[in-house]
Scaffold this motif. Structure first.
Motif, PDB file in Angstrom:
ATOM      1  N   THR A  63       4.629  -1.010   6.224  1.00  0.00           N
ATOM      2  CA  THR A  63       3.906   0.107   6.840  1.00  0.00           C
ATOM      3  C   THR A  63       4.296   0.253   8.308  1.00  0.00           C
ATOM      4  OG1 THR A  63       2.031  -1.266   7.539  1.00  0.00           O
ATOM      5  CG2 THR A  63       1.933  -0.292   5.329  1.00  0.00           C
ATOM      6  N   THR A  64       4.902  -0.779   8.866  1.00  0.00           N
ATOM      7  CA  THR A  64       5.325  -0.937  10.276  1.00  0.00           C
ATOM      8  C   THR A  64       4.143  -1.197  11.204  1.00  0.00           C
ATOM      9  OG1 THR A  64       5.382   1.427  10.908  1.00  0.00           O
ATOM     10  CG2 THR A  64       7.382   0.495   9.924  1.00  0.00           C
ATOM     11  N   GLY A  65       3.002  -1.605  10.648  1.00  0.00           N
ATOM     12  CA  GLY A  65       1.873  -1.960  11.487  1.00  0.00           C
ATOM     13  C   GLY A  65       2.165  -3.162  12.364  1.00  0.00           C
ATOM     14  N   THR A  66       2.685  -4.233  11.775  1.00  0.00           N
ATOM     15  CA  THR A  66       3.041  -5.428  12.554  1.00  0.00           C
ATOM     16  C   THR A  66       4.126  -5.096  13.569  1.00  0.00           C
ATOM     17  OG1 THR A  66       2.557  -6.784  10.596  1.00  0.00           O
ATOM     18  CG2 THR A  66       3.734  -7.845  12.404  1.00  0.00           C
ATOM     19  N   THR A  85      -1.403   5.179   7.687  1.00  0.00           N
ATOM     20  CA  THR A  85      -1.651   6.082   8.811  1.00  0.00           C
ATOM     21  C   THR A  85      -2.711   5.559   9.774  1.00  0.00           C
ATOM     22  OG1 THR A  85      -3.322   7.307   7.531  1.00  0.00           O
ATOM     23  CG2 THR A  85      -1.047   8.099   7.411  1.00  0.00           C
ATOM     24  N   ASN A  86      -3.379   4.500   9.433  1.00  0.00           N
ATOM     25  CA  ASN A  86      -4.517   4.008  10.212  1.00  0.00           C
ATOM     26  C   ASN A  86      -4.038   3.273  11.468  1.00  0.00           C
ATOM     27  OD1 ASN A  86      -6.881   2.694  11.135  1.00  0.00           O
ATOM     28  ND2 ASN A  86      -7.687   2.587   9.048  1.00  0.00           N
ATOM     29  N   PRO A  87      -4.372   3.753  12.671  1.00  0.00           N
ATOM     30  CA  PRO A  87      -3.912   3.071  13.894  1.00  0.00           C
ATOM     31  C   PRO A  87      -4.462   1.663  14.049  1.00  0.00           C
ATOM     32  CG  PRO A  87      -5.487   4.810  14.420  1.00  0.00           C
ATOM     33  CD  PRO A  87      -5.144   4.972  12.978  1.00  0.00           C
ATOM     34  N   SER A  88      -5.562   1.354  13.367  1.00  0.00           N
ATOM     35  CA  SER A  88      -6.084  -0.020  13.428  1.00  0.00           C
ATOM     36  C   SER A  88      -5.105  -1.013  12.821  1.00  0.00           C
ATOM     37  CB  SER A  88      -7.433  -0.100  12.703  1.00  0.00           C
ATOM     38  OG  SER A  88      -8.426   0.611  13.406  1.00  0.00           O
ATOM     39  N   ASN A  89      -4.214  -0.533  11.964  1.00  0.00           N
ATOM     40  CA  ASN A  89      -3.179  -1.389  11.384  1.00  0.00           C
ATOM     41  C   ASN A  89      -2.326  -2.004  12.494  1.00  0.00           C
ATOM     42  OD1 ASN A  89      -1.020  -2.533   9.965  1.00  0.00           O
ATOM     43  ND2 ASN A  89      -0.794  -0.804   8.576  1.00  0.00           N
ATOM     44  N   TRP A  90      -1.766  -1.154  13.363  1.00  0.00           N
ATOM     45  CA  TRP A  90      -0.902  -1.706  14.423  1.00  0.00           C
ATOM     46  C   TRP A  90      -1.721  -2.323  15.555  1.00  0.00           C
ATOM     47  CZ3 TRP A  90      -1.216  -0.057  19.414  1.00  0.00           C
ATOM     48  CH2 TRP A  90      -1.658   1.242  19.675  1.00  0.00           C
ATOM     49  N   LYS A  91      -2.910  -1.788  15.799  1.00  0.00           N
ATOM     50  CA  LYS A  91      -3.738  -2.343  16.876  1.00  0.00           C
ATOM     51  C   LYS A  91      -4.125  -3.790  16.608  1.00  0.00           C
ATOM     52  CE  LYS A  91      -5.643   2.067  18.472  1.00  0.00           C
ATOM     53  NZ  LYS A  91      -6.864   2.913  18.583  1.00  0.00           N
ATOM     54  N   ALA A  92      -4.271  -4.150  15.338  1.00  0.00           N
ATOM     55  CA  ALA A  92      -4.596  -5.535  14.999  1.00  0.00           C
ATOM     56  C   ALA A  92      -3.538  -6.483  15.531  1.00  0.00           C
ATOM     57  CB  ALA A  92      -4.721  -5.677  13.479  1.00  0.00           C
ATOM     58  N   LEU A 139       5.477   4.666  12.272  1.00  0.00           N
ATOM     59  CA  LEU A 139       6.716   4.254  12.923  1.00  0.00           C
ATOM     60  C   LEU A 139       7.087   5.148  14.104  1.00  0.00           C
ATOM     61  CD1 LEU A 139       9.316   2.528  13.034  1.00  0.00           C
ATOM     62  CD2 LEU A 139      10.301   4.100  11.328  1.00  0.00           C
ATOM     63  N   ASP A 140       7.389   4.503  15.228  1.00  0.00           N
ATOM     64  CA  ASP A 140       7.973   5.170  16.395  1.00  0.00           C
ATOM     65  C   ASP A 140       9.227   4.387  16.760  1.00  0.00           C
ATOM     66  OD1 ASP A 140       8.753   6.182  18.852  1.00  0.00           O
ATOM     67  OD2 ASP A 140       6.730   6.241  19.682  1.00  0.00           O
ATOM     68  N   GLU A 141      10.388   4.919  16.384  1.00  0.00           N
ATOM     69  CA  GLU A 141      11.638   4.174  16.531  1.00  0.00           C
ATOM     70  C   GLU A 141      12.048   3.946  17.980  1.00  0.00           C
ATOM     71  OE1 GLU A 141      14.938   4.813  13.725  1.00  0.00           O
ATOM     72  OE2 GLU A 141      13.683   6.371  12.808  1.00  0.00           O
ATOM     73  N   THR A 142      11.415   4.622  18.914  1.00  0.00           N
ATOM     74  CA  THR A 142      11.766   4.396  20.319  1.00  0.00           C
ATOM     75  C   THR A 142      11.389   2.992  20.777  1.00  0.00           C
ATOM     76  OG1 THR A 142       9.656   5.274  21.163  1.00  0.00           O
ATOM     77  CG2 THR A 142      11.458   6.852  20.827  1.00  0.00           C
ATOM     78  N   TYR A 143      10.525   2.329  20.023  1.00  0.00           N
ATOM     79  CA  TYR A 143      10.121   0.968  20.367  1.00  0.00           C
ATOM     80  C   TYR A 143      11.023  -0.093  19.721  1.00  0.00           C
ATOM     81  CZ  TYR A 143       5.698   2.675  22.314  1.00  0.00           C
ATOM     82  OH  TYR A 143       4.739   3.300  23.077  1.00  0.00           O
ATOM     83  N   SER A 171      15.116   0.858   0.976  1.00  0.00           N
ATOM     84  CA  SER A 171      13.995   1.451   1.683  1.00  0.00           C
ATOM     85  C   SER A 171      14.492   2.634   2.511  1.00  0.00           C
ATOM     86  CB  SER A 171      13.353   0.410   2.599  1.00  0.00           C
ATOM     87  OG  SER A 171      12.482   1.004   3.538  1.00  0.00           O
ATOM     88  N   VAL A 172      13.642   3.641   2.669  1.00  0.00           N
ATOM     89  CA  VAL A 172      14.034   4.817   3.460  1.00  0.00           C
ATOM     90  C   VAL A 172      13.306   4.867   4.795  1.00  0.00           C
ATOM     91  CG1 VAL A 172      14.533   6.106   1.351  1.00  0.00           C
ATOM     92  CG2 VAL A 172      12.282   6.344   2.435  1.00  0.00           C
ATOM     93  N   SER A 173      12.670   3.776   5.190  1.00  0.00           N
ATOM     94  CA  SER A 173      11.871   3.764   6.418  1.00  0.00           C
ATOM     95  C   SER A 173      12.646   4.245   7.628  1.00  0.00           C
ATOM     96  CB  SER A 173      11.344   2.350   6.683  1.00  0.00           C
ATOM     97  OG  SER A 173      10.458   1.934   5.675  1.00  0.00           O
ATOM     98  N   PHE A 174      13.907   3.830   7.746  1.00  0.00           N
ATOM     99  CA  PHE A 174      14.726   4.173   8.909  1.00  0.00           C
ATOM    100  C   PHE A 174      15.871   5.101   8.509  1.00  0.00           C
ATOM    101  CE2 PHE A 174      12.656   0.166   9.775  1.00  0.00           C
ATOM    102  CZ  PHE A 174      12.201   0.320  11.071  1.00  0.00           C
ATOM    103  N   GLY A 175      15.692   5.824   7.422  1.00  0.00           N
ATOM    104  CA  GLY A 175      16.741   6.699   6.933  1.00  0.00           C
ATOM    105  C   GLY A 175      17.599   5.999   5.889  1.00  0.00           C
ATOM    106  N   GLY A 176      18.584   6.694   5.385  1.00  0.00           N
ATOM    107  CA  GLY A 176      19.453   6.126   4.363  1.00  0.00           C
ATOM    108  C   GLY A 176      18.965   6.474   2.974  1.00  0.00           C
ATOM    109  N   PRO A 177      19.827   6.266   1.979  1.00  0.00           N
ATOM    110  CA  PRO A 177      19.485   6.655   0.604  1.00  0.00           C
ATOM    111  C   PRO A 177      18.458   5.712  -0.010  1.00  0.00           C
ATOM    112  CG  PRO A 177      21.595   5.504   0.634  1.00  0.00           C
ATOM    113  CD  PRO A 177      21.191   5.699   2.077  1.00  0.00           C
ATOM    114  N   PRO A 178      17.557   6.236  -0.838  1.00  0.00           N
ATOM    115  CA  PRO A 178      16.609   5.362  -1.531  1.00  0.00           C
ATOM    116  C   PRO A 178      17.314   4.552  -2.612  1.00  0.00           C
ATOM    117  CG  PRO A 178      16.400   7.606  -2.336  1.00  0.00           C
ATOM    118  CD  PRO A 178      17.372   7.649  -1.192  1.00  0.00           C
ATOM    119  N   GLY A 179      16.774   3.404  -2.907  1.00  0.00           N
ATOM    120  CA  GLY A 179      17.337   2.564  -3.950  1.00  0.00           C
ATOM    121  C   GLY A 179      16.245   1.726  -4.588  1.00  0.00           C
ATOM    122  N   ARG A 180      16.572   1.167  -5.725  1.00  0.00           N
ATOM    123  CA  ARG A 180      15.606   0.354  -6.450  1.00  0.00           C
ATOM    124  C   ARG A 180      15.259  -0.897  -5.653  1.00  0.00           C
ATOM    125  NH1 ARG A 180      12.953   2.293 -10.451  1.00  0.00           N
ATOM    126  NH2 ARG A 180      14.848   2.903 -11.515  1.00  0.00           N
TER     127      ARG A 180
END
Length: 359
Positions: free
Chosen positions: A179-182, A147-154, A231-235, A207-216
């Motif tokens: 985390t989608t910081g990069t 959740t830290n905005p410094s992650n993406w700001k870096a 994450l802001d998917e508009t970008y 991964s469920v980051s962009f939706g879809g079923p979770p998996g191992r």
């Protein structure tokens, strides 16, 4: 020549590998693992720590705590050792043994969450553990990379401008999504740039980051078991999902050409190569961000027994490896037991002794 006095002051920013000879498409891989932390996570770790110091959240009496599958934990361990902080990394049973040993060598404590959640992930349990810890003692400071905005700001300040300087005619950028910081830092930067750049997120199947079923997911690094708060998917212009078996084959293909790269890098390169093969990419300038190197994966994706235990003997040859075709609990349990036998585990109370050993 560079002369430094603190380990986080050095990071090779301008190393790219042209992968055309290996994959048949011009793809420039930005190698981010050449620093003392061994991954791109050094940038986010440095930014988050320095911001917390400026804001007065982090003081000499603080105990840093963070949830990490590995690379951020190593980066924070290195920074904490350099600055004199105590650090506790909360990770899970999928983490690489070498990564855990590296954090401990740097003086950090490691707590391993072993119990999986219903969705097959560990993240929720890791976060709940940290929240309980912080509630019990106000010396604990959680940077919260999720959740830290410094992650993406870096990456807005460093990674994206570095690419822009080297590739002023950039057309498409492939970025792994954890985390989608990069991803968010680069996407925001190039949204403001002088020409359009197609931003393609590369995620792991399961991964469920962009939706879809979770998996191992057995390879730490990319992917999330919850939607990333940053994450802001508009970008994001497009999302590619990569099977772990394809990640493994890509890593081995690169290694056979002398490039020993990490699982996150293998996922990004696999997704980028597949995308370029499906598009007319002859006139495109394409860059992929490679987050890590391969040494920390020697006991997993480069280890024959690990591969055969989880994916079967033909994983390096067959493209028909499907999630759910193996016992999903057994591999974690087997490799968790092996990790315990090799290094021992922290019991439930040992983290409380952290400050006593270091004060």
């Amino acid at each position: 020549m560079p002369v430094i006095s603190v380990p986080y002051a050095f990071n090779e920013e301008e190393l790219y590998v042209d992968l055309r000879s290996i994959f048949g498409h011009s793809l420039y891989l930005k190698c981010e693992g050449f620093n003392f932390a061994g991954s791109i996570k050094l940038k986010a770790a440095t930014e988050m720590v320095e911001t917390a110091e400026r804001d007065g959240v982090l003081t000499p009496k603080s105990i840093l705590v963070e949830s990490s599958s590995g690379n951020l934990g190593v980066a924070l361990s290195m920074i904490a050792a350099s600055k004199g902080y105590q650090f506790l990394c909360v990770t899970d049973a999928r983490g690489n043994l070498s990564t855990r040993l590296m954090m401990e060598a740097l003086g950090s404590q490691v707590h391993v969450i072993a119990d999986q959640e219903a969705n097959g992930g560990f993240l929720g349990a890791r976060i709940e553990y940290i929240r309980a810890l912080c509630a019990s003692d106000d010396r604990y400071v959680w940077l919260s990379q999720y959740t830290n905005p410094s992650n993406w700001k870096a990456h807005y300040r460093t990674t994206a401008p570095e690419i822009a300087r080297q590739f002023p005619r950039l057309d498409v950028l492939f970025v792994g999504a954890g985390t989608t910081g990069t991803l968010m830092g680069c996407a925001r930067y190039f949204r403001e740039w002088h020409r359009p750049v197609r931003i393609i997120a590369v995620d792991s199947v399961g991964s469920v980051s962009f939706g879809g079923p979770p998996g191992r997911r057995m390879i730490p690094g990319l992917g999330m078991s919850m939607r990333p708060p940053l994450l802001d998917e508009t970008y994001v212009d497009e999302v590619i999902r990569v099977e772990e078996a394809d990640t493994i084959r890509t890593c081995h293909r690169l290694a056979r050409r002398g490039f020993l790269l990490g699982g996150s890098t293998g996922t990004v390169v696999s997704g980028a190569s597949d995308w370029l093969a499906r598009h007319d990419a002859r006139e495109l300038t394409a860059v992929a961000i490679g987050p890590d190197l391969g040494e920390r994966y020697l006991d997993t994706i480069y280890h024959t027994n690990w591969l055969e235990d989880i994916y079967g003997k033909d994983v390096l040859n067959s493209r028909e490896v499907h999630a759910g075709s193996w016992d999903s609990d057994a591999p974690v349990a087997r490799w968790r037991r092996r990790l315990d036998l090799q290094t021992g585990d922290l019991n439930g109370d040992q983290h409380h002794q952290l400050q006593d050993r270091k004060t």
